[in-house]
Write a protein that holds these residues in place. Structure first.
Motif, PDB file in Angstrom:
ATOM      1  N   GLY A 107       0.856  -1.288  -0.048  1.00 33.73           N
ATOM      2  CA  GLY A 107      -0.078   0.062  -0.021  1.00 33.73           C
ATOM      3  C   GLY A 107       0.768   1.336   0.029  1.00 33.73           C
ATOM      4  O   GLY A 107       0.330   2.510  -0.470  1.00 33.73           O
ATOM      5  N   TYR A 108       2.202   1.234   0.388  1.00 35.78           N
ATOM      6  CA  TYR A 108       2.954   2.466   0.350  1.00 35.78           C
ATOM      7  C   TYR A 108       3.933   2.465  -0.671  1.00 35.78           C
ATOM      8  O   TYR A 108       4.839   3.251  -0.815  1.00 35.78           O
ATOM      9  CB  TYR A 108       3.742   2.209   1.645  1.00 35.78           C
ATOM     10  N   LEU A 109       3.740   1.619  -1.613  1.00 36.10           N
ATOM     11  CA  LEU A 109       4.491   1.465  -2.917  1.00 36.10           C
ATOM     12  C   LEU A 109       3.792   1.632  -4.297  1.00 36.10           C
ATOM     13  O   LEU A 109       2.615   1.705  -4.429  1.00 36.10           O
ATOM     14  CB  LEU A 109       5.034   0.090  -3.000  1.00 36.10           C
ATOM     15  N   PRO A 110       4.497   2.508  -5.180  1.00 36.17           N
ATOM     16  CA  PRO A 110       4.006   2.771  -6.143  1.00 36.17           C
ATOM     17  C   PRO A 110       3.901   1.460  -7.185  1.00 36.17           C
ATOM     18  O   PRO A 110       4.386   0.510  -6.855  1.00 36.17           O
ATOM     19  CB  PRO A 110       4.832   3.525  -7.238  1.00 36.17           C
ATOM     20  N   ALA A 111       2.806   1.288  -7.984  1.00 34.67           N
ATOM     21  CA  ALA A 111       2.190   0.007  -8.498  1.00 34.67           C
ATOM     22  C   ALA A 111       3.562  -0.715  -9.433  1.00 34.67           C
ATOM     23  O   ALA A 111       3.670  -1.743  -9.273  1.00 34.67           O
ATOM     24  CB  ALA A 111       1.225   0.357  -9.533  1.00 34.67           C
ATOM     25  N   GLU A 112       4.346   0.172  -9.961  1.00 34.58           N
ATOM     26  CA  GLU A 112       5.534  -0.324 -10.607  1.00 34.58           C
ATOM     27  C   GLU A 112       6.564  -0.787  -9.889  1.00 34.58           C
ATOM     28  O   GLU A 112       7.505  -1.528 -10.278  1.00 34.58           O
ATOM     29  CB  GLU A 112       6.077   0.909 -11.716  1.00 34.58           C
ATOM     30  N   HIS A 113       6.510  -0.506  -8.647  1.00 34.22           N
ATOM     31  CA  HIS A 113       7.515  -1.065  -7.723  1.00 34.22           C
ATOM     32  C   HIS A 113       7.270  -2.454  -6.718  1.00 34.22           C
ATOM     33  O   HIS A 113       7.988  -3.015  -6.052  1.00 34.22           O
ATOM     34  CB  HIS A 113       8.007   0.039  -6.623  1.00 34.22           C
ATOM     35  N   ARG A 114       5.915  -2.777  -6.886  1.00 30.40           N
ATOM     36  CA  ARG A 114       5.358  -4.004  -6.297  1.00 30.40           C
ATOM     37  C   ARG A 114       5.923  -5.138  -6.962  1.00 30.40           C
ATOM     38  O   ARG A 114       5.898  -5.299  -8.187  1.00 30.40           O
ATOM     39  CB  ARG A 114       4.052  -3.929  -6.238  1.00 30.40           C
TER      40      ARG A 114
END
Length: 210
Positions: free
Chosen positions: A59-66
């Motif tokens: 939830g604290y990460l941008p989608a591209e970093h998940r």
């Protein structure tokens, strides 16, 4: 009418909590035959213990970093939250283990909270039956008074945090007949079991009739 039934026992066919849930469900279905039950068993099909940490972190990460694990955990959390939100009522069979809630139940609660909006009241005004057996006794005046960290916690989550119209049915001494140290309580246990069974069936009938 859509009812979520949640079991969490590790006892299989010997489960006292599932026995109570069966009675509540049967009475509910008799009162309202059109009811659809969605069943999830956290004891036989446990949620992955690592999923909550991955979902909370994602939830604290941008989608591209998940990572794939983040994405899968978020999807699971959303699924569980949606499953609870779309139910009109719930029957929850959640026994005490090691003086508290089991890891299976705690994982479910944490994932539901993560899958919803902050402070979301998933069960606002909905009838919920909580069935929670215990192997021994934790009643006032007993040696283990104050050791039950299960029931109060569940009431806090289900009623106070999630807004359920909660009916709590407890049954003690489920280890009588298994643990010889409890043999002296056999007669009392028989009465407790009968009372809990009657209460479970009555709760199913009454809440279904609302």
């Amino acid at each position: 009418m859509h009812v979520l039934r949640l079991d969490s026992s590790i006892q299989g066919l010997a489960s006292a909590s599932s026995e109570l849930a069966d009675l509540a469900e049967a009475a509910w279905a008799e009162e309202r035959p059109e009811t659809v039950f969605t069943r999830r068993h956290l004891g036989t099909d446990p949620l992955p213990a690592e999923a909550w940490a991955a979902a909370a972190t994602a939830g604290y990460l941008p989608a591209e970093h998940r990572t794939a694990a983040h994405t899968a955990a978020l999807a699971l959390a959303g699924e569980l939250a949606e499953e609870l939100c779309t139910a009109d009522a719930a029957i929850l069979a959640l026994p005490l283990y090691n003086y508290g809630v089991s890891q299976h139940v705690k994982t479910w609660i944490d994932l539901v909270i993560t899958g919803g909006a902050p402070g979301e009241r998933f069960l606002e005004g909905k009838p919920v039956i909580l069935l929670t057996p215990r192997g021994g006794s934790y009643a006032p005046g007993t040696p283990r008074e104050g050791w039950d960290h299960n029931t109060g916690y569940l009431v806090r989550i289900l009623a106070d945090l999630w807004g359920a119209d909660l009916t709590v049915i407890e049954r003690e001494f489920t280890l009588v007949g298994i643990n010889p140290a409890l043999d002296e309580f056999t007669e009392a246990t028989t009465l407790m079991k009968k009372a809990a069974h009657q209460a479970a069936a009555e709760a199913g009938r009454v809440l279904a009739a609302r």
